[in-house]
Motif scaffolding. Structure first.
Motif, PDB file in Angstrom:
ATOM      1  N   GLN A 142      66.449  37.184 -34.288  1.00 39.39           N
ATOM      2  CA  GLN A 142      65.147  37.234 -34.976  1.00 39.39           C
ATOM      3  C   GLN A 142      64.649  38.673 -35.127  1.00 39.39           C
ATOM      4  N   LEU A 143      64.983  39.530 -34.148  1.00 38.68           N
ATOM      5  CA  LEU A 143      64.555  40.933 -34.244  1.00 38.68           C
ATOM      6  C   LEU A 143      65.194  41.644 -35.441  1.00 38.68           C
ATOM      7  N   GLU A 144      66.329  41.092 -35.920  1.00 37.02           N
ATOM      8  CA  GLU A 144      67.016  41.676 -37.086  1.00 37.02           C
ATOM      9  C   GLU A 144      66.294  41.382 -38.403  1.00 37.02           C
ATOM     10  N   ILE A 145      65.398  40.396 -38.387  1.00 37.36           N
ATOM     11  CA  ILE A 145      64.706  39.991 -39.622  1.00 37.36           C
ATOM     12  C   ILE A 145      63.758  41.106 -40.065  1.00 37.36           C
ATOM     13  N   THR A 146      63.846  41.475 -41.358  1.00 38.21           N
ATOM     14  CA  THR A 146      62.983  42.564 -41.854  1.00 38.21           C
ATOM     15  C   THR A 146      61.817  42.046 -42.699  1.00 38.21           C
ATOM     16  N   GLU A 147      61.748  40.723 -42.869  1.00 38.25           N
ATOM     17  CA  GLU A 147      60.567  40.175 -43.559  1.00 38.25           C
ATOM     18  C   GLU A 147      59.497  39.919 -42.507  1.00 38.25           C
ATOM     19  N   ILE A 148      58.342  40.584 -42.669  1.00 38.36           N
ATOM     20  CA  ILE A 148      57.316  40.522 -41.628  1.00 38.36           C
ATOM     21  C   ILE A 148      56.070  39.767 -42.102  1.00 38.36           C
ATOM     22  N   ASN A 149      55.321  39.300 -41.107  1.00 36.24           N
ATOM     23  CA  ASN A 149      54.044  38.633 -41.362  1.00 36.24           C
ATOM     24  C   ASN A 149      52.969  39.691 -41.563  1.00 36.24           C
ATOM     25  N   SER A 150      52.288  39.645 -42.704  1.00 42.17           N
ATOM     26  CA  SER A 150      51.210  40.610 -42.968  1.00 42.17           C
ATOM     27  C   SER A 150      49.955  40.255 -42.190  1.00 42.17           C
ATOM     28  N   GLY A 151      49.853  38.982 -41.751  1.00 42.87           N
ATOM     29  CA  GLY A 151      48.623  38.523 -41.101  1.00 42.87           C
ATOM     30  C   GLY A 151      47.615  37.987 -42.099  1.00 42.87           C
ATOM     31  N   ILE A 152      48.030  37.911 -43.361  1.00 44.40           N
ATOM     32  CA  ILE A 152      47.149  37.405 -44.426  1.00 44.40           C
ATOM     33  C   ILE A 152      47.713  36.062 -44.889  1.00 44.40           C
ATOM     34  N   TYR A 153      46.847  35.058 -44.936  1.00 46.70           N
ATOM     35  CA  TYR A 153      47.318  33.695 -45.209  1.00 46.70           C
ATOM     36  C   TYR A 153      46.321  32.936 -46.062  1.00 46.70           C
ATOM     37  N   ALA A 154      46.834  31.857 -46.703  1.00 50.11           N
ATOM     38  CA  ALA A 154      45.979  30.813 -47.281  1.00 50.11           C
ATOM     39  C   ALA A 154      46.312  29.522 -46.537  1.00 50.11           C
ATOM     40  N   PHE A 155      45.275  28.861 -46.028  1.00 47.53           N
ATOM     41  CA  PHE A 155      45.458  27.605 -45.282  1.00 47.53           C
ATOM     42  C   PHE A 155      44.687  26.486 -45.967  1.00 47.53           C
ATOM     43  N   ALA A 166      50.687  23.648 -47.452  1.00 46.67           N
ATOM     44  CA  ALA A 166      49.588  23.490 -46.497  1.00 46.67           C
ATOM     45  C   ALA A 166      49.204  24.862 -45.948  1.00 46.67           C
ATOM     46  N   VAL A 167      50.218  25.742 -45.848  1.00 48.52           N
ATOM     47  CA  VAL A 167      49.983  27.129 -45.421  1.00 48.52           C
ATOM     48  C   VAL A 167      50.864  28.035 -46.281  1.00 48.52           C
ATOM     49  N   THR A 168      50.299  29.143 -46.765  1.00 46.85           N
ATOM     50  CA  THR A 168      51.096  30.152 -47.462  1.00 46.85           C
ATOM     51  C   THR A 168      50.798  31.497 -46.818  1.00 46.85           C
ATOM     52  N   VAL A 169      51.849  32.160 -46.374  1.00 42.13           N
ATOM     53  CA  VAL A 169      51.668  33.450 -45.693  1.00 42.13           C
ATOM     54  C   VAL A 169      52.122  34.578 -46.621  1.00 42.13           C
ATOM     55  N   LEU A 170      51.357  35.657 -46.619  1.00 43.35           N
ATOM     56  CA  LEU A 170      51.740  36.847 -47.383  1.00 43.35           C
ATOM     57  C   LEU A 170      52.674  37.676 -46.509  1.00 43.35           C
ATOM     58  N   THR A 171      53.844  37.982 -47.034  1.00 36.34           N
ATOM     59  CA  THR A 171      54.840  38.712 -46.238  1.00 36.34           C
ATOM     60  C   THR A 171      55.232  40.000 -46.951  1.00 36.34           C
ATOM     61  N   ALA A 172      55.969  40.837 -46.233  1.00 38.62           N
ATOM     62  CA  ALA A 172      56.517  42.048 -46.852  1.00 38.62           C
ATOM     63  C   ALA A 172      57.866  42.331 -46.210  1.00 38.62           C
TER      64      ALA A 172
END
Ligand code: UD1
Ligand code: MG
Length: 487
Positions: free
Chosen positions: A176-189, A138-144
């Motif tokens: 959560q601050l330890e997580i290094t996978e971030i939200n790019s702000g680019i998504y498919a909804f 339903a939602v796919t987020v591009l991460t890095a």
């Protein structure tokens, strides 16, 4: 094709933010890299998907941004809608503003990107769409995955690897601050999921904003699939917030543009000193020497050499031409022609095949024909010169009488002497000659020799009698003495 049936594809580019850290009177997204404003890179990447709807959310500096987008829409030959977000209440609010400009009953897929993320490629958006539809999300987020995730939203996954939520840096706990996978702000909804989610997001967070990211946890809470696609090339999701990042991403984009042309058969002697705008085109076996900037829509034909030390903006260089230490704009250089060193081509210059614009020559709004040469120390403005003519050194078209500009017309196979002034409007016929130092005030018929000024007079002994005691007088006397002794 990820889109089944007549499902629609919409893209929303967010570009309303202020960009305070740029410290500029120019809106952030209008700052250029590789000759194009940041927002143009973003819109071109989105337009590459050929979406049914493409909307850009504008806010700060929206008059200037909208104006640029109107020009871009006609360049891309497609509709680019703008939506105004008057107050920046968060990314969720911005997307709502964007959707308000789209058809009321939106279906299909909505892609969201940012106007300040310039290196994102259409191929990455295609991969995001493919992942979105093939996995039934339903939602796919591009991460890095990045070394320093400070400031970014963190991707929170469950034990199966599914995405449960995105937590903003300011809202994150220690783990959560330890997580290094971030939200790019680019998504498919999925459009319906996005519209429903946006109606349910709240401002109960550290920044008091309407977070687009909350749509993910809402969808997940409703039992829908939320997934992620990791973008291995982290440059593509990096945004510009200040001028340090502008320069850094500009340099990286230049490196990528150079790589592409080198793989297509262009030789670049020094990749550190050659800068190419995104709109430049180069043919095989072009040689770019050190210190070359090619800007705008400049194109260079097969086997041509540019540089060292040359800047060309919107210049067409035909095959086999050589352009050395030249500054030029809005001009055309013919096949096998030679320009420079130290030439200045102003708008409207056109040089024919195998022609020459040589050293310390300035040309403006002039056509110089096939095989014609202007080799040394000259100004050619508002002129038309035919084929296989030669303009002597140190010649000037006197095109301006203080009120209006006039044209000089010089025919084919003409030989003009050194240090000629062409007082326009004036015409020199085919096959004519002129003597050194001629001031051409009247038309010269074909085949005539034009000369002007009286015969030379030498006033013997003038220096010794009128400038006695000077070094020149002493030198003259000494020379006289030598002459006398020899006779
Ligand atoms: C947002 C994400 C964060 C992500 C980061 C990536 C949210 C809540 N957070 O962070 O998870 O890691 O992007 O860069 O979405 N914009 C508007 N109108 C607004 C607010 C923003 O148009 O009201 C635009 C900005 O111009 C910018 C983009 O949206 O292009 C992102 O805004 P920004 O404030 O930079 O992102 P964050 O909220 O910090
Ligand atoms: Mg913000």
């Amino acid at each position: 094709m990820p889109q089944g049936g007549n499902a629609q594809l919409s893209t929303v580019v967010l570009a309303a933010g202020e960009g305070t850290r740029m410290r500029s009177s120019t809106p952030k997204v209008l700052h250029p890299i590789a000759g194009r404003p940041l927002v143009e890179h973003a819109v071109r990447a989105a337009a590459g998907l050929d979406p049914d709807h493409l909307v850009v959310v504008v806010g700060h500096g929206r008059a200037a941004v909208t104006e640029h987008l109107e020009g871009l829409a006609s360049a891309l030959d497609r509709k680019v809608t703008t939506a105004v977000q008057t107050e920046q209440k968060g990314t969720g609010h911005a997307v709502s503003c964007g959707l308000s400009e789209l058809p009321g009953t939106l279906s299909g897929t909505v892609i969201v990107t940012y106007g300040d993320v310039p290196l994102l490629e259409t191929e990455t958006l295609s991969a995001l769409l493919a992942e979105h539809s093939s996995s039934g999300n339903a939602v796919t987020v591009l991460t890095a995955v990045v070394g320093d995730p400070t400031g970014y939203g963190r991707i929170v996954r469950d034990t199966d690897g599914g995405v449960t939520s995105i937590v903003e840096h300011k809202d994150a706990d220690e783990d959560q601050l330890e997580i290094t996978e971030i939200n790019s702000g680019i998504y498919a909804f999925d459009a319906e999921v996005l519209v429903d989610g946006l109606s349910r997001i709240r401002t109960d967070n550290a920044q008091g904003e309407l977070y687009l990211t909350d749509v993910l946890s809402i969808a997940r809470g409703d039992g829908r699939r939320v997934g992620a696609l990791v973008c291995v090339d982290a440059w593509q999701v990096e945004g510009v917030n200040d001028r340090v990042q502008l320069a850094k991403l500009g340099a990286e984009l230049n490196r990528r543009i150079l790589d592409r042309w080198m793989r297509d058969g262009v030789t670049v002697i020094d990749t550190g000193s050659v800068w190419l705008d995104a709109g430049v085109t180069l043919a095989r076996d072009v040689l770019l020497e050190q210190g070359v900037q090619l800007r705008g829509s400049t194109s260079v034909g097969e086997g041509a050499t540019i540089g060292p030390d040359t800047t060309l903006t919107n210049v067409t260089v035909a095959e086999g031409a050589k352009v050395i230490r030249t500054h030029g704009s809005d001009s055309a250089i013919g096949a096998g022609a030679s320009v420079g060193p130290f030439a200045y081509l102003r708008p409207g210059t056109s040089l024919g095949e195998k022609g020459k614009i040589g050293t310390f020559v300035e040309v403006k709004n002039s056509e110089i024909g096939t095989g014609t040469k202007v080799p040394h120390l000259s100004y050619i403005g508002d002129a038309t010169i035919g084929e296989y003519s030669n303009v002597g050194a140190a010649s000037v078209t006197v095109n301006y009488d203080g009120v209006s500009k006039s044209r000089t017309t010089i025919g084919s196979h003409v030989r003009t002497g050194c240090d000629n002034m062409f007082v326009a409007p004036v015409t020199v016929g085919d096959g004519a000659y002129s003597g050194a130092g001629t001031v051409i005030r009247r038309d010269v018929p074909p085949g005539a020799l034009a000369v002007s000024g009286g015969p030379q007079r030498n006033l013997e002994g003038w220096v010794v009698s009128r400038r006695p005691g000077t070094a020149a007088a002493e030198a003259a006397l000494a020379a006289q003495k030598v002459e006398e002794q020899q006779t």
